[in-house]
Design a protein around this motif. Structure first.
Motif, PDB file in Angstrom:
ATOM      1  N   GLY A 166     -40.542  94.248  -8.060  1.00  0.00           N
ATOM      2  CA  GLY A 166     -41.216  94.077  -6.782  1.00  0.00           C
ATOM      3  C   GLY A 166     -42.085  92.843  -6.745  1.00  0.00           C
ATOM      4  O   GLY A 166     -42.244  92.126  -7.744  1.00  0.00           O
ATOM      5  N   THR A 167     -42.644  92.588  -5.566  1.00  0.00           N
ATOM      6  CA  THR A 167     -43.540  91.453  -5.337  1.00  0.00           C
ATOM      7  C   THR A 167     -44.818  91.953  -4.695  1.00  0.00           C
ATOM      8  O   THR A 167     -44.791  92.820  -3.814  1.00  0.00           O
ATOM      9  CB  THR A 167     -42.874  90.413  -4.420  1.00  0.00           C
ATOM     10  N   LEU A 168     -45.935  91.399  -5.132  1.00  0.00           N
ATOM     11  CA  LEU A 168     -47.234  91.698  -4.539  1.00  0.00           C
ATOM     12  C   LEU A 168     -47.725  90.495  -3.755  1.00  0.00           C
ATOM     13  O   LEU A 168     -47.672  89.358  -4.246  1.00  0.00           O
ATOM     14  CB  LEU A 168     -48.264  92.019  -5.620  1.00  0.00           C
ATOM     15  N   PHE A 218     -63.859  89.083  -1.359  1.00  0.00           N
ATOM     16  CA  PHE A 218     -63.836  90.240  -2.244  1.00  0.00           C
ATOM     17  C   PHE A 218     -62.750  91.238  -1.850  1.00  0.00           C
ATOM     18  O   PHE A 218     -62.128  91.851  -2.712  1.00  0.00           O
ATOM     19  CB  PHE A 218     -65.198  90.949  -2.224  1.00  0.00           C
ATOM     20  N   ASP A 219     -62.554  91.419  -0.549  1.00  0.00           N
ATOM     21  CA  ASP A 219     -61.652  92.443  -0.068  1.00  0.00           C
ATOM     22  C   ASP A 219     -60.385  91.807   0.499  1.00  0.00           C
ATOM     23  O   ASP A 219     -60.139  90.617   0.329  1.00  0.00           O
ATOM     24  CB  ASP A 219     -62.354  93.288   1.004  1.00  0.00           C
ATOM     25  N   GLY A 220     -59.589  92.602   1.181  1.00  0.00           N
ATOM     26  CA  GLY A 220     -58.352  92.123   1.775  1.00  0.00           C
ATOM     27  C   GLY A 220     -57.204  93.040   1.400  1.00  0.00           C
ATOM     28  O   GLY A 220     -57.256  93.772   0.406  1.00  0.00           O
ATOM     29  N   GLU A 221     -56.171  93.000   2.211  1.00  0.00           N
ATOM     30  CA  GLU A 221     -55.044  93.905   2.025  1.00  0.00           C
ATOM     31  C   GLU A 221     -54.085  93.393   0.959  1.00  0.00           C
ATOM     32  O   GLU A 221     -53.660  92.248   0.984  1.00  0.00           O
ATOM     33  CB  GLU A 221     -54.291  94.065   3.350  1.00  0.00           C
ATOM     34  N   VAL A 222     -53.753  94.265   0.027  1.00  0.00           N
ATOM     35  CA  VAL A 222     -52.714  93.999  -0.963  1.00  0.00           C
ATOM     36  C   VAL A 222     -51.439  94.670  -0.468  1.00  0.00           C
ATOM     37  O   VAL A 222     -51.452  95.844  -0.084  1.00  0.00           O
ATOM     38  CB  VAL A 222     -53.103  94.563  -2.344  1.00  0.00           C
ATOM     39  N   ARG A 223     -50.327  93.924  -0.478  1.00  0.00           N
ATOM     40  CA  ARG A 223     -49.063  94.460   0.020  1.00  0.00           C
ATOM     41  C   ARG A 223     -48.002  94.407  -1.076  1.00  0.00           C
ATOM     42  O   ARG A 223     -47.951  93.458  -1.855  1.00  0.00           O
ATOM     43  CB  ARG A 223     -48.580  93.690   1.246  1.00  0.00           C
ATOM     44  N   LEU A 224     -47.152  95.419  -1.092  1.00  0.00           N
ATOM     45  CA  LEU A 224     -46.081  95.542  -2.085  1.00  0.00           C
ATOM     46  C   LEU A 224     -44.731  95.578  -1.389  1.00  0.00           C
ATOM     47  O   LEU A 224     -44.545  96.306  -0.415  1.00  0.00           O
ATOM     48  CB  LEU A 224     -46.275  96.828  -2.896  1.00  0.00           C
ATOM     49  N   PHE A 225     -43.795  94.768  -1.889  1.00  0.00           N
ATOM     50  CA  PHE A 225     -42.396  94.874  -1.481  1.00  0.00           C
ATOM     51  C   PHE A 225     -41.619  95.273  -2.729  1.00  0.00           C
ATOM     52  O   PHE A 225     -41.449  94.482  -3.653  1.00  0.00           O
ATOM     53  CB  PHE A 225     -41.863  93.551  -0.928  1.00  0.00           C
ATOM     54  N   GLY A 253     -35.320  97.185  -3.633  1.00  0.00           N
ATOM     55  CA  GLY A 253     -34.585  98.206  -2.902  1.00  0.00           C
ATOM     56  C   GLY A 253     -35.249  98.646  -1.624  1.00  0.00           C
ATOM     57  O   GLY A 253     -34.667  99.413  -0.844  1.00  0.00           O
ATOM     58  N   GLY A 254     -36.471  98.177  -1.374  1.00  0.00           N
ATOM     59  CA  GLY A 254     -37.170  98.540  -0.152  1.00  0.00           C
ATOM     60  C   GLY A 254     -36.717  97.713   1.035  1.00  0.00           C
ATOM     61  O   GLY A 254     -35.900  96.794   0.913  1.00  0.00           O
ATOM     62  N   THR A 255     -37.286  98.018   2.194  1.00  0.00           N
ATOM     63  CA  THR A 255     -36.915  97.305   3.419  1.00  0.00           C
ATOM     64  C   THR A 255     -38.095  96.631   4.094  1.00  0.00           C
ATOM     65  O   THR A 255     -37.897  95.903   5.064  1.00  0.00           O
ATOM     66  CB  THR A 255     -36.268  98.277   4.415  1.00  0.00           C
ATOM     67  N   GLU A 256     -39.300  96.878   3.614  1.00  0.00           N
ATOM     68  CA  GLU A 256     -40.470  96.267   4.256  1.00  0.00           C
ATOM     69  C   GLU A 256     -41.653  96.256   3.296  1.00  0.00           C
ATOM     70  O   GLU A 256     -41.657  96.938   2.267  1.00  0.00           O
ATOM     71  CB  GLU A 256     -40.840  97.030   5.530  1.00  0.00           C
TER      72      GLU A 256
END
Length: 370
Positions: A263-265, A273-280, A283-286
């Motif tokens: 996966g990719t972060l 300090f803060d902020g949204e971390v997102r994971l793809f 095999g995922g779609t989003e």
């Protein structure tokens, strides 16, 4: 909990307000003295902090009750103030970078070790939930084995908003030494230390025009490269690319992305300090946002100094001088590589700092152990 740790602040420019907002009312820190080359500024700031005294730099360093000096001077003065603080037998926590040259940075660490005092250094933003949640995701195996990362900072330059931006374009300035500490510190927390670098640099304009304040319209010379791209070889085998620029306008790239086998972060801006971390995930779609799972929640500048005060032999400072020296060598080696056109191996070795458990704002404000 014992008596508050007594702090003196040297340098009361733009960034000092953020630190003072965090530290002035903290129950475990007592700001007892402030100093600036502008005596009127010292008096003005001291008047806002109960019990603080406006002093000269020499007077502050001579005060026996000051245990730690918070060094918020301009980068060119970081080493001089740090060394004078150490010679006075006090701990020092400074704004980034640790120094503007690697030999000066190494002298700070060596002299502090000999004197038995501690050194800490910004950025402490990487101790917030943004970078620390991403680190927890990596360490928890959410992207599998990490292979690479990218870090991107593009801005048209600080002269647009800073009333006195001269030092950004003088030796010791430039986008890498100014903003690189955030990104490289984050990469070290995420992927570990760096063993070698390769860099290339350029300079778009010979002068800049101040865009705000009483000097608006004034032209200042550019004496450093203002765009740098580099490759960092991490000790674990991962490769990071970094771009820092005062020559671009904007980018759609994530501030940091970390790629692994599974996966990719997408990691938020390490200047915050803060902020949204997102994971793809493979095999995922989003992209999927991750809830904060580590770090000081709603952090603010000054947490690194608090963390330094809390450190001991079992858990060193997470924003310690050893990391700052490694970051400094990484940056100066990138600049050297760009000038010489060759790969440069680093001489410093550092451990990844201890992770920060998820710490609610009330806990770190109350200075509870973590």
């Amino acid at each position: 909990m014992g008596d508050p740790h007594r702090v003196g602040v040297i340098g009361l420019g733009v960034i000092s307000r953020a630190y003072l907002d965090t530290l002035a009312d903290h129950p475990e820190v007592d700001i007892v003295a402030v100093a600036d080359l502008d005596a009127s500024r010292s008096a003005e700031v001291a008047a806002t902090i109960p019990g603080a005294e406006a002093m000269s730099v020499e007077g502050l360093l001579a005060r026996p009750d000051v245990q730690t000096v918070l060094n918020l001077t301009i980068p060119a003065a970081h080493a001089g103030i740090a060394l004078a603080t150490i010679d006075a037998g006090k701990n020092v926590y400074g704004e980034k970078p640790l120094a503007v040259t690697f030999p000066d940075g190494r002298s700070i660490i060596e002299r502090a070790t000999s004197a038995g005092v501690r050194v800490g250094c910004a950025p402490d933003t990487v101790l917030g939930t943004g970078t620390q949640t991403a680190r927890a995701a990596i360490d928890g195996g959410l992207i599998g084995r990490p292979m690479s990362a990218s870090a991107v900072m593009v801005t048209p330059g600080h002269e647009r908003w800073h009333p006195n931006p001269d030092f950004y374009y003088a030796p010791g300035g430039g986008p890498l030494l100014d903003m690189g500490p955030y990104y490289i510190s984050a990469l070290i927390h995420l992927l570990g230390p760096v063993r070698a670098v390769t860099g290339a640099a350029s300079r778009l304009r010979a002068e800049r025009v101040i865009g705000s304040g009483p000097r608006a319209g004034h032209r200042i010379p550019v004496r450093v490269d203002t765009h740098l791209t580099g490759v960092l070889e991490h000790a674990n085998g991962a490769l990071s690319t970094i771009t820092t620029s005062f020559d671009g306008v904007r980018t759609t790239a994530a501030p940091i992305e970390v790629h692994g086998e599974a996966g990719t972060l997408a990691v938020p801006d390490p200047n915050y300090f803060d902020g949204e971390v997102r994971l793809f995930a493979l095999g995922g779609t989003e992209w999927r946002p991750l809830e904060p799972r580590a770090g000081y929640a709603e952090g603010s500048r000054g947490i690194g100094l608090i963390d330094l005060v809390r450190a001991d032999d079992e858990r060193p400072s997470r924003a310690g001088g050893d990391v700052a020296l490694h970051v400094l060598e990484t940056m100066t080696s990138l600049l050297r590589s760009a000038a010489e056109g060759q790969r440069v191996e680093l001489t410093t070795v550092v451990e990844r700092p201890a992770p920060v458990p998820l710490t609610p704002i009330g806990d770190w404000q109350a200075y509870q152990a973590s």
